[in-house]
Motif scaffolding. Structure first.
Motif: not given
Length: 161
Positions: A7, A131, A133, A142-143, A154-158, A160
């Motif tokens: 993160k 972007e 993946w 995640f992206q 900006e990391p984003k978890i897709y 869980q």
């Protein structure tokens, strides 16, 4: 190579990851548009100097479209790039001929069939927004959203588990 989502990943690490995923060359889908007429086609790309490079005939429809509207998008697997296309002139006029050397090395058949020294121009794509993946070592999707202009990521978890 799998990548453990951090993160606290910084911009430079994200850009490195992008070019690591792309390697030396790829066939990418290139989308361009003029007057709301969208076209997509494959182009043979090389990657160096944190840019995407391909050659095209200066007389092709896609080239005319790129010159009229340089805003483009490219995609390969999990990497989607939005950027600006810049005409760098004839391939053979590139000062160190780096593209030509790389194209011969990685895409010899295409180079041998489609090289016309008097009409082939070099297009540089300057990435603006990317972007990616990806999947962590633990199997989480995640992206990564990379903003080249602001030099942010900006990391984003897709998902869980």
């Amino acid at each position: 190579m799998k990548f453990t989502l951090d993160k606290d990943i910084i911009y430079e690490q994200a850009v490195e990851r992008m070019f690591e995923m792309l390697g030396d060359w790829k066939i990418m889908a290139l989308a361009s548009s003029v007057n709301d007429y969208v076209m997509v086609r494959n182009v043979s790309c090389l990657f160096y100097d944190e840019k995407i490079w391909f050659k095209t005939d200066k007389n092709f429809r896609k080239t005319k479209q790129l010159l009229e509207n340089p805003h483009v998008a490219l995609c390969w697997s999990g990497v989607q790039v939005e950027g600006i296309a810049i005409n760098k002139g004839l391939v053979v006029d590139e000062p160190d001929r780096r593209f030509e050397k790389g194209y011969k090395e990685h895409l010899w058949e295409s180079y041998n069939k489609y090289s016309h020294e008097d009409t082939e121009i070099l297009i540089e794509i300057e990435p603006k927004y990317v972007e990616i993946w990806d999947t962590s070592d633990e199997g989480y999707a995640f992206q990564l959203f990379i903003d080249f202009e602001n030099k942010t990521v900006e990391p984003k978890i897709y998902d869980q588990k």
